[in-house]
Design an enzyme around this catalytic site. Structure first.
Site, mmCIF file in Angstrom:
data_model
loop_
_atom_site.group_PDB
_atom_site.id
_atom_site.type_symbol
_atom_site.label_atom_id
_atom_site.label_comp_id
_atom_site.label_asym_id
_atom_site.label_seq_id
_atom_site.Cartn_x
_atom_site.Cartn_y
_atom_site.Cartn_z
ATOM 1 N N VAL A 123 97.419 125.265 149.085
ATOM 2 C CA VAL A 123 97.497 124.739 150.454
ATOM 3 C C VAL A 123 96.518 123.601 150.704
ATOM 4 O O VAL A 123 96.584 122.940 151.746
ATOM 5 C CB VAL A 123 97.281 125.856 151.498
ATOM 6 C CG1 VAL A 123 98.420 126.867 151.447
ATOM 7 C CG2 VAL A 123 95.930 126.550 151.293
ATOM 8 N N ASN A 149 95.649 131.662 156.739
ATOM 9 C CA ASN A 149 94.630 132.653 156.424
ATOM 10 C C ASN A 149 93.892 132.367 155.115
ATOM 11 O O ASN A 149 92.825 132.921 154.882
ATOM 12 C CB ASN A 149 95.284 134.041 156.357
ATOM 13 C CG ASN A 149 94.380 135.102 155.781
ATOM 14 O OD1 ASN A 149 93.453 135.575 156.441
ATOM 15 N ND2 ASN A 149 94.620 135.468 154.529
ATOM 16 N N TYR A 214 80.350 127.696 154.164
ATOM 17 C CA TYR A 214 81.342 128.617 154.715
ATOM 18 C C TYR A 214 81.323 128.580 156.238
ATOM 19 O O TYR A 214 82.367 128.443 156.893
ATOM 20 C CB TYR A 214 81.064 130.038 154.217
ATOM 21 C CG TYR A 214 81.993 131.079 154.811
ATOM 22 C CD1 TYR A 214 83.275 131.259 154.304
ATOM 23 C CD2 TYR A 214 81.578 131.879 155.879
ATOM 24 C CE1 TYR A 214 84.128 132.202 154.840
ATOM 25 C CE2 TYR A 214 82.427 132.825 156.423
ATOM 26 C CZ TYR A 214 83.693 132.987 155.902
ATOM 27 O OH TYR A 214 84.537 133.925 156.450
ATOM 28 N N LYS A 218 84.214 127.354 159.160
ATOM 29 C CA LYS A 218 84.732 128.230 160.213
ATOM 30 C C LYS A 218 84.461 127.646 161.605
ATOM 31 O O LYS A 218 85.272 127.816 162.519
ATOM 32 C CB LYS A 218 84.127 129.632 160.081
ATOM 33 C CG LYS A 218 84.557 130.344 158.797
ATOM 34 C CD LYS A 218 86.071 130.379 158.648
ATOM 35 C CE LYS A 218 86.519 131.086 157.389
ATOM 36 N NZ LYS A 218 88.003 131.131 157.262
#
Length: 324
Positions: A123, A149, A214, A218
């Site tokens: 993706v 996801n 990370y 987010k």
């Protein structure tokens, strides 16, 4: 009356605006604020009522595409969506894992009887995403719910993280959302119907050491979805919904994968718990889902505190994350 001064002008002779003039100018804003307060009170009452008597849409026979479906949360969401009666399109870069997810859902059913399909796709590559969109729409006709996801989870001090690791995490955790939305949104807009879901994290509400790349991804996903929702709302007739899911740290022990060592005063959450909350949020068309529900307001409160006070509460309740 001085020459040139209109009867309705509330400016004094020396050109200074009077208090009444300023009040009249502010009246529209004051009215909007009062209406906003009443609207907010109504929204809280409606939220309380909805939590007792929820209205949920059915996912039966809906085509739901889930990325990262080869294991973990994506796999669990695929399983639970199938139990809701949805037709599940499983997508992952892990060919073996995504195939297994679809096979478990189908339980031996093949051909037209199959209720799950699988595609091996990176993706993070826009060309592969566009090929995926064409293949899925050719076979299934449409995608009713798109769940972005797929993600990479890792922990290490920033200076111990390689350039390639940072780039890869940003590409998969954040940039892939752009490619997926841009590939599947046009068909949704054409029929003015659809639902786009993103898996973010509690890390987008707070901060922690050793997960700098990370957490940044987010935060990015959360900002992307919030602004994207505003773009959709700009169309008064829009009927495309969005949901952003913010889980606390997941217990990955059941899938024999350990991404990091988490020491937390707060309990970590299970994969089935997060999948169930996410699907419930989709059915209720919630814009934001947090797991647990109390997480969001408590995290937001920290941002309103003086820095030293916020640091104290973070030290008291925050999670300590070390490399696994």
């Amino acid at each position: 009356m001085e020459t040139g001064q209109r009867p309705g002008n509330r400016t004094s002779s020396n050109g200074v605006r009077t208090a009444s003039n300023i009040l009249l100018d502010c009246l529209p804003l004051i009215t909007k604020i009062l209406v906003g307060i009443l609207h907010t009170i109504y929204a809280f009452i409606n939220l309380a009522f909805a939590s007792i008597y929820p209205v949920e849409k059915s996912l039966k026979d809906k085509v739901v595409l889930v990325t990262g479906a080869g294991r973990g949360l994506g796999r669990e969401m695929s399983y639970q969506l199938a139990k809701e009666g949805a037709k599940v399109v499983c997508v992952d870069i892990n060919a073996e894992g995504v195939k297994e997810t679809a096979e478990v859902i189908n339980g031996g059913r093949t051909g037209e009887d199959a209720v799950a399909d699988f595609y091996t796709t990176n993706v993070a590559e826009p060309s592969q995403v566009n090929e995926l969109a064409k293949a899925v729409e050719d076979k299934w006709g449409k995608v009713d719910v798109l769940i972005n996801n797929a993600g990479i989870v890792a922990s290490a001090p920033l200076m111990d993280t390689t350039d390639d690791q940072i780039k890869r995490m940003i590409d998969v955790n954040l940039i892939s959302h752009f490619w997926m939305i841009r590939a599947f949104l046009p068909a949704m807009q054409k029929r003015n119907e659809g639902h786009i879901v993103a898996t973010s994290s509690a890390a987008a509400f707070t901060c922690a050491a050793n997960i700098v790349p990370y957490a940044a991804t987010k935060y990015g996903v959360t900002g992307l979805m919030a602004s994207f929702r505003e773009e959709l709302r700009a169309n008064p007739s829009n009927n495309i919904k969005t949901t952003t899911v913010h889980p606390f740290f997941l217990d990955s022990a059941p899938i024999n994968v350990k991404h990091w060592e988490v020491k937390s005063v707060l309990p970590i959450v299970s994969i089935p718990q997060v999948a169930q909350a996410a699907i419930q949020g989709i059915k209720r068309e919630d814009a934001i889902v947090t797991v647990p529900e109390s997480l969001r307001p408590s995290m937001h409160m920290l941002w309103m505190l003086p820095q030293k006070s916020a640091d104290y509460w973070r030290d008291t309740f925050s999670s300590k994350i070390d490399k696994a």
